[in-house]
Scaffold this active site. Structure first.
Site, PDB file in Angstrom:
ATOM      1  N   CYS B  89       0.842  -1.203   0.000  1.00  0.00           N
ATOM      2  CA  CYS B  89       0.000   0.000   0.000  1.00  0.00           C
ATOM      3  C   CYS B  89       0.881   1.258   0.000  1.00  0.00           C
ATOM      4  CB  CYS B  89      -0.978  -0.033   1.172  1.00  0.00           C
ATOM      5  SG  CYS B  89      -2.317   1.164   0.989  1.00  0.00           S
ATOM      6  N   HIS B 236      -3.646  -5.299   0.786  1.00  0.00           N
ATOM      7  CA  HIS B 236      -3.010  -5.591   2.078  1.00  0.00           C
ATOM      8  C   HIS B 236      -3.028  -7.088   2.380  1.00  0.00           C
ATOM      9  CE1 HIS B 236      -2.502  -1.530   3.819  1.00  0.00           C
ATOM     10  NE2 HIS B 236      -3.527  -1.206   3.054  1.00  0.00           N
ATOM     11  N   GLU B 238      -1.269  -8.551   4.615  1.00  0.00           N
ATOM     12  CA  GLU B 238      -1.121  -8.736   6.073  1.00  0.00           C
ATOM     13  C   GLU B 238      -2.470  -8.653   6.775  1.00  0.00           C
ATOM     14  OE1 GLU B 238      -0.632  -6.035   4.509  1.00  0.00           O
ATOM     15  OE2 GLU B 238      -1.108  -4.273   5.714  1.00  0.00           O
TER      16      GLU B 238
END
Lengths: 191, 294
Positions: B89, B236, B238
């Site tokens: 990002c 994202h 994660e």
């Protein structure tokens, strides 16, 4: 007949973005050292017909919250290059504080393919009952004591690595060495 | 000893904790390096991760200030020697702005090809957008996609206002495509049509909004360098490292797995769709036993 007016919208207080950019430019290992830097949103309004509409348009643009937050911003209406921009007064200073005097150069940056704002044009049509072309950009004002401010701005808006104020891969930048003309924003075709 | 991954913490970063958890889950040792640390602190790592956030409050442009931080000189030098670098990002924006990706030359041009991440282009709206999107894994030499099969659909959350990959001139986009610099593309998910006629302009989005959430050129969700060891990924992973993070109403196989947890008791904290990014990195660094498995 085509009419064009400008609205320059800057922070009343010290603009943290201008201050950060000034610091970043000063941290470069080489290049011209700017002594003051200011930033503002630049709006242009274009319409066909009578200039009498200007007063109503100016009033709406200043107060409708579409362009400026009166609690935070100072908005300056301009008709010609000779009109003040008021950018100097809000400039961040390399020596600390804000508020510059003297001459500087202007850099107008736009996102490629996103110069006109259909949302703002629709808002103008609803509020004023007329078609107004609305263009948006950012304008930077830079002074560099004892050095050429236009050269300093050209460096700051130049290549992708050095181009802090404009990324040439997605933005257009136009340099005005002495004054900010009306109009100053170019419309590009395509994406 | 586990391979060490430096997690770069610039002012405004807000995804460092979950990024570290994702690295740990893949069997890697994550170490947070704050912006004020000496540059020499970065030298000895096996990989680098630039997490997302709002670095320096997105002043000037998202990523513009962080990309000029001295840390990036070290990361660039190490990347040129093959050290893996992952930007997520806002971290991806930093890698693009700093020129680490795509890092290729344009034929018939004296300059290297640069890319940018421009403001989202969405019908009838502008600004920030957050939603789950589907990515299709492309057949590339990317270090970070080796845990996935080419063509696999990976759902991930995205959240950004400036995520539209752009090159100038647009014609140069085909250079990136032909050199297989695009390891992930936005996709309409399992309902996506297969094949079909490609647009004449290769840089034009092929997948409509909201599947392509920002109008990105060629539907690119990520761009990598020529060697495949530097990846700039806008969504994202994660935030999708565990099955528990997958929304219950997500269509497709990952949503079905998430719903099955309720019915059959599959472990809620098993690997999610984003874990493959970190497992791929771990595999590239020689780790064979991760805490999570796909």
């Amino acid at each position: 007949m085509k009419q064009v007016r400008q609205l320059v919208v800057r922070h009343r207080a010290l603009d943290p973005t201008a201050w950060t950019a000034l610091t970043a430019l000063a941290d470069r290992p080489s290049g011209t050292r700017p002594t003051a830097l200011a930033r503002a949103d630049l709006w242009e309004f274009e319409w066909q017909g009578a200039p009498e509409v200007e007063q109503e348009l100016s009033q709406w643009a200043r107060t409708a919250n579409w362009f400026a937050n009166p609690n935070r911003d100072r908005a300056t209406w301009r008709r010609a290059a000779s009109d003040a921009t008021d950018l100097e007064a809000g400039a961040a200073l390399a020596s600390g504080g804000s508020g510059a005097t003297g001459t500087g150069a202007y850099l107008v940056t736009t996102w490629r393919g996103a110069v006109r704002s259909s949302e703002h044009e629709a808002a103008a049509r609803r509020a004023l009952g007329m078609a107004v072309r609305v263009r948006r950009a950012q304008v930077w004002w830079l002074a560099a004591q004892g050095q050429d401010p236009a050269r300093a701005l050209a460096e700051a808006g130049g290549t992708s690595l050095g181009g802090l104020l404009a990324n040439p891969h997605s933005q257009e930048a136009r340099l005005y060495a002495t004054s900010l003309p009306v109009p100053a924003i170019e419309e590009q075709e395509g994406r | 000893m586990k391979p060490r991954v430096a997690v770069l913490q610039f002012p405004g970063v807000n995804c460092e904790a979950e990024s570290e958890r994702a690295l740990a889950g893949a069997g890697l040792a994550a170490e947070r390096i704050p912006w004020a640390a000496p540059v020499t602190a970065l030298e000895s790592f096996d990989a680098y991760l630039l997490p997302g956030g709002f670095l320096y409050q997105d002043r000037v442009r998202a990523r513009a200030i962080a990309a000029r931080h001295a840390f990036l000189d070290v990361v660039r030098r190490r990347a040129e020697r093959g050290t893996p670098v992952l930007g997520l990002c806002n971290g991806a924006q930093v890698l693009v702005e700093a020129g680490l990706v795509p890092g290729v030359s344009v034929p018939s041009s004296e300059t290297s090809l640069g890319a940018a991440l421009a403001p989202n282009r969405m019908p009838g709206r502008s600004g920030y957008l957050a939603r789950w999107v589907f990515l299709r894994v492309q057949d590339t030499a990317c270090v970070f996609t080796q845990a996935y099969a080419p063509g696999e659909i990976v759902p991930l959350p995205m959240a950004h206002g400036e995520g539209r990959f752009e090159v100038h001139p647009h014609a140069a986009w085909s250079s990136l495509e032909s050199a297989r610099h695009v390891p992930f593309r936005y996709d309409a998910g399992r309902e996506a049509s297969q094949g079909g006629e490609m647009p004449r302009d290769s840089s034009a989005p092929r997948t409509p909004f909201p599947a392509n959430p920002n109008g990105s050129s060629g539907d690119a969700a990520a761009v990598m360098n020529a060697r495949g060891n530097v990846l700039a990924l806008m969504p994202h992973p994660e935030r999708a490292q565990a099955l528990a993070q997958v929304p219950l109403d997500l269509p497709g196989p990952w949503g079905e797995r998430r719903r099955r947890v309720l019915r059959e008791g599959e472990p809620l904290w098993s690997a999610g769709p984003g874990a493959g990014i970190f497992l791929s990195l771990a595999y590239a660094l020689g780790v064979r036993e991760a805490a999570v498995a796909r």
